[in-house]
Design a protein around this motif. Sequence first.
Motif, PDB file in Angstrom:
ATOM      1  N   PRO A 196      43.817  21.798  34.252  1.00 38.59           N
ATOM      2  CA  PRO A 196      45.070  21.859  33.487  1.00 38.59           C
ATOM      3  C   PRO A 196      45.686  23.256  33.408  1.00 38.59           C
ATOM      4  O   PRO A 196      46.906  23.396  33.411  1.00 38.59           O
ATOM      5  N   PHE A 197      44.860  24.294  33.347  1.00 41.52           N
ATOM      6  CA  PHE A 197      45.416  25.645  33.230  1.00 41.52           C
ATOM      7  C   PHE A 197      46.052  26.093  34.545  1.00 41.52           C
ATOM      8  O   PHE A 197      47.089  26.777  34.543  1.00 41.52           O
ATOM      9  N   LEU A 198      45.458  25.719  35.672  1.00 45.14           N
ATOM     10  CA  LEU A 198      46.057  26.044  36.962  1.00 45.14           C
ATOM     11  C   LEU A 198      47.365  25.277  37.140  1.00 45.14           C
ATOM     12  O   LEU A 198      48.363  25.830  37.616  1.00 45.14           O
ATOM     13  N   LEU A 199      47.380  24.010  36.740  1.00 48.69           N
ATOM     14  CA  LEU A 199      48.602  23.224  36.822  1.00 48.69           C
ATOM     15  C   LEU A 199      49.693  23.833  35.941  1.00 48.69           C
ATOM     16  O   LEU A 199      50.861  23.915  36.340  1.00 48.69           O
ATOM     17  N   ARG A 200      49.329  24.263  34.749  1.00 45.96           N
ATOM     18  CA  ARG A 200      50.311  24.890  33.867  1.00 45.96           C
ATOM     19  C   ARG A 200      50.915  26.130  34.525  1.00 45.96           C
ATOM     20  O   ARG A 200      52.135  26.347  34.467  1.00 45.96           O
ATOM     21  N   ALA A 201      50.079  26.927  35.164  1.00 46.44           N
ATOM     22  CA  ALA A 201      50.572  28.136  35.826  1.00 46.44           C
ATOM     23  C   ALA A 201      51.547  27.781  36.949  1.00 46.44           C
ATOM     24  O   ALA A 201      52.590  28.420  37.114  1.00 46.44           O
ATOM     25  N   HIS A 202      51.197  26.753  37.744  1.00 49.61           N
ATOM     26  CA  HIS A 202      52.079  26.339  38.837  1.00 49.61           C
ATOM     27  C   HIS A 202      53.408  25.811  38.305  1.00 49.61           C
ATOM     28  O   HIS A 202      54.483  26.159  38.821  1.00 49.61           O
ATOM     29  N   LEU A 203      53.351  24.961  37.286  1.00 50.11           N
ATOM     30  CA  LEU A 203      54.574  24.396  36.727  1.00 50.11           C
ATOM     31  C   LEU A 203      55.468  25.490  36.159  1.00 50.11           C
ATOM     32  O   LEU A 203      56.689  25.494  36.371  1.00 50.11           O
ATOM     33  N   ALA A 204      54.869  26.396  35.412  1.00 50.26           N
ATOM     34  CA  ALA A 204      55.649  27.477  34.820  1.00 50.26           C
ATOM     35  C   ALA A 204      56.322  28.321  35.890  1.00 50.26           C
ATOM     36  O   ALA A 204      57.505  28.677  35.773  1.00 50.26           O
ATOM     37  N   LYS A 205      55.590  28.615  36.952  1.00 51.37           N
ATOM     38  CA  LYS A 205      56.167  29.437  38.015  1.00 51.37           C
ATOM     39  C   LYS A 205      57.295  28.703  38.727  1.00 51.37           C
ATOM     40  O   LYS A 205      58.384  29.250  38.918  1.00 51.37           O
ATOM     41  N   CYS A 206      57.046  27.447  39.131  1.00 48.52           N
ATOM     42  CA  CYS A 206      58.042  26.701  39.898  1.00 48.52           C
ATOM     43  C   CYS A 206      59.308  26.433  39.096  1.00 48.52           C
ATOM     44  O   CYS A 206      60.412  26.383  39.650  1.00 48.52           O
ATOM     45  N   LEU A 207      59.158  26.248  37.788  1.00 51.93           N
ATOM     46  CA  LEU A 207      60.310  25.964  36.932  1.00 51.93           C
ATOM     47  C   LEU A 207      60.904  27.220  36.319  1.00 51.93           C
ATOM     48  O   LEU A 207      61.858  27.140  35.545  1.00 51.93           O
ATOM     49  N   ASP A 208      60.304  28.358  36.645  1.00 48.99           N
ATOM     50  CA  ASP A 208      60.770  29.656  36.129  1.00 48.99           C
ATOM     51  C   ASP A 208      60.746  29.669  34.595  1.00 48.99           C
ATOM     52  O   ASP A 208      61.708  30.069  33.942  1.00 48.99           O
ATOM     53  N   LEU A 209      59.606  29.217  34.054  1.00 47.53           N
ATOM     54  CA  LEU A 209      59.404  29.197  32.609  1.00 47.53           C
ATOM     55  C   LEU A 209      58.202  30.067  32.249  1.00 47.53           C
ATOM     56  O   LEU A 209      57.260  30.178  33.035  1.00 47.53           O
ATOM     57  N   PRO A 210      58.174  30.662  31.066  1.00 46.40           N
ATOM     58  CA  PRO A 210      56.941  31.328  30.626  1.00 46.40           C
ATOM     59  C   PRO A 210      55.864  30.281  30.353  1.00 46.40           C
ATOM     60  O   PRO A 210      56.168  29.158  29.931  1.00 46.40           O
ATOM     61  N   GLU A 211      54.612  30.621  30.622  1.00 43.22           N
ATOM     62  CA  GLU A 211      53.529  29.652  30.420  1.00 43.22           C
ATOM     63  C   GLU A 211      53.431  29.199  28.968  1.00 43.22           C
ATOM     64  O   GLU A 211      52.944  28.099  28.691  1.00 43.22           O
ATOM     65  N   THR A 212      53.903  30.009  28.038  1.00 44.48           N
ATOM     66  CA  THR A 212      53.852  29.629  26.620  1.00 44.48           C
ATOM     67  C   THR A 212      54.766  28.448  26.309  1.00 44.48           C
ATOM     68  O   THR A 212      54.638  27.843  25.240  1.00 44.48           O
ATOM     69  N   ARG A 213      55.667  28.109  27.227  1.00 40.35           N
ATOM     70  CA  ARG A 213      56.574  26.992  27.005  1.00 40.35           C
ATOM     71  C   ARG A 213      56.180  25.759  27.808  1.00 40.35           C
ATOM     72  O   ARG A 213      56.946  24.800  27.929  1.00 40.35           O
ATOM     73  N   VAL A 214      54.963  25.792  28.377  1.00 42.75           N
ATOM     74  CA  VAL A 214      54.450  24.656  29.152  1.00 42.75           C
ATOM     75  C   VAL A 214      53.099  24.241  28.590  1.00 42.75           C
ATOM     76  O   VAL A 214      52.207  25.076  28.438  1.00 42.75           O
ATOM     77  N   ARG A 215      52.955  22.960  28.279  1.00 42.03           N
ATOM     78  CA  ARG A 215      51.690  22.426  27.782  1.00 42.03           C
ATOM     79  C   ARG A 215      51.257  21.286  28.689  1.00 42.03           C
ATOM     80  O   ARG A 215      52.047  20.386  29.004  1.00 42.03           O
ATOM     81  N   VAL A 216      50.013  21.314  29.135  1.00 41.52           N
ATOM     82  CA  VAL A 216      49.458  20.267  29.988  1.00 41.52           C
ATOM     83  C   VAL A 216      48.346  19.556  29.221  1.00 41.52           C
ATOM     84  O   VAL A 216      47.411  20.198  28.742  1.00 41.52           O
ATOM     85  N   ILE A 217      48.452  18.235  29.112  1.00 35.70           N
ATOM     86  CA  ILE A 217      47.446  17.425  28.440  1.00 35.70           C
ATOM     87  C   ILE A 217      46.723  16.597  29.487  1.00 35.70           C
ATOM     88  O   ILE A 217      47.328  15.760  30.164  1.00 35.70           O
ATOM     89  N   ARG A 218      45.443  16.861  29.645  1.00 42.61           N
ATOM     90  CA  ARG A 218      44.645  16.118  30.634  1.00 42.61           C
ATOM     91  C   ARG A 218      44.266  14.772  30.030  1.00 42.61           C
ATOM     92  O   ARG A 218      43.663  14.707  28.970  1.00 42.61           O
ATOM     93  N   THR A 219      44.610  13.706  30.729  1.00 44.91           N
ATOM     94  CA  THR A 219      44.494  12.374  30.132  1.00 44.91           C
ATOM     95  C   THR A 219      43.147  11.715  30.359  1.00 44.91           C
ATOM     96  O   THR A 219      42.905  10.638  29.840  1.00 44.91           O
ATOM     97  N   VAL A 220      42.272  12.308  31.154  1.00 45.37           N
ATOM     98  CA  VAL A 220      40.955  11.689  31.385  1.00 45.37           C
ATOM     99  C   VAL A 220      39.890  12.623  30.832  1.00 45.37           C
ATOM    100  O   VAL A 220      39.936  13.808  31.116  1.00 45.37           O
TER     101      VAL A 220
END
Length: 218
Positions: free
Chosen positions: A194-218
């Motif tokens: 989840p933390f690696l995914l958060r970093a990728h999402l934040a970078k691709c969307l040009d957002l700070p990581e503090t504005r991205v939350r990833v909840i692992r469902t399993v």
Amino acid sequence: YGADVFPPDALIGKILRSPYAHAQIRKIDTRSAESLRGVKAVLTAKDTPLIHYGFREGADPGNERFADKLPLASEKVRFVGEEVAAVAAVDEDTATEALDRLIVDYDELPVVTSPHEAMKEDAPELHEGIRDNVALEIAMNFGDVDPALAEADVVAEDEFHTSQVEPVCLETQGCVAKFDADGRLTVWTSTQMPFLLRAHLAKCLDLPETRVRVIRTV
């Protein structure tokens, strides 16, 4: 599982993927898909910040060269199944029809089908500026190799091939994403990292990581 998270007001997203292993994207006509009733969004690379990312790019110095992927392909596709466009619609049938209405004009390019072919001098260049299509070279030696080979009674040399290994996860793949009123993104998904995914999402969307939350469902 990620596919079990389904808010009642959720839109259905689907992705159009490349049928070609190597091709130039000449044009994407989205007009017919956009005019379909129930379609809320049609996205291509031009609708994204065009920020490249890559697996573990920030883990070690020099890994930035692995950042060679865009969320949606821009100008060129490099493998069968690469993401080219995305749609969001009120239901799955509408999203599927929207994909069918997307018209992509491709110009097929030469392909390489093995590492050896890719490293030949006349091989097509997959990533511009990458010599011999080699992303990384690693040499691993354990012990004093040369004397050991010289003293060995038998030396066997060969080339070995093995199949791809998959962990056979039981989970089904699914993802739900939601922006709140303050522009913070929450993603529910089946992911191992989840933390690696958060970093990728934040970078691709040009957002700070503090504005991205990833909840692992399993």
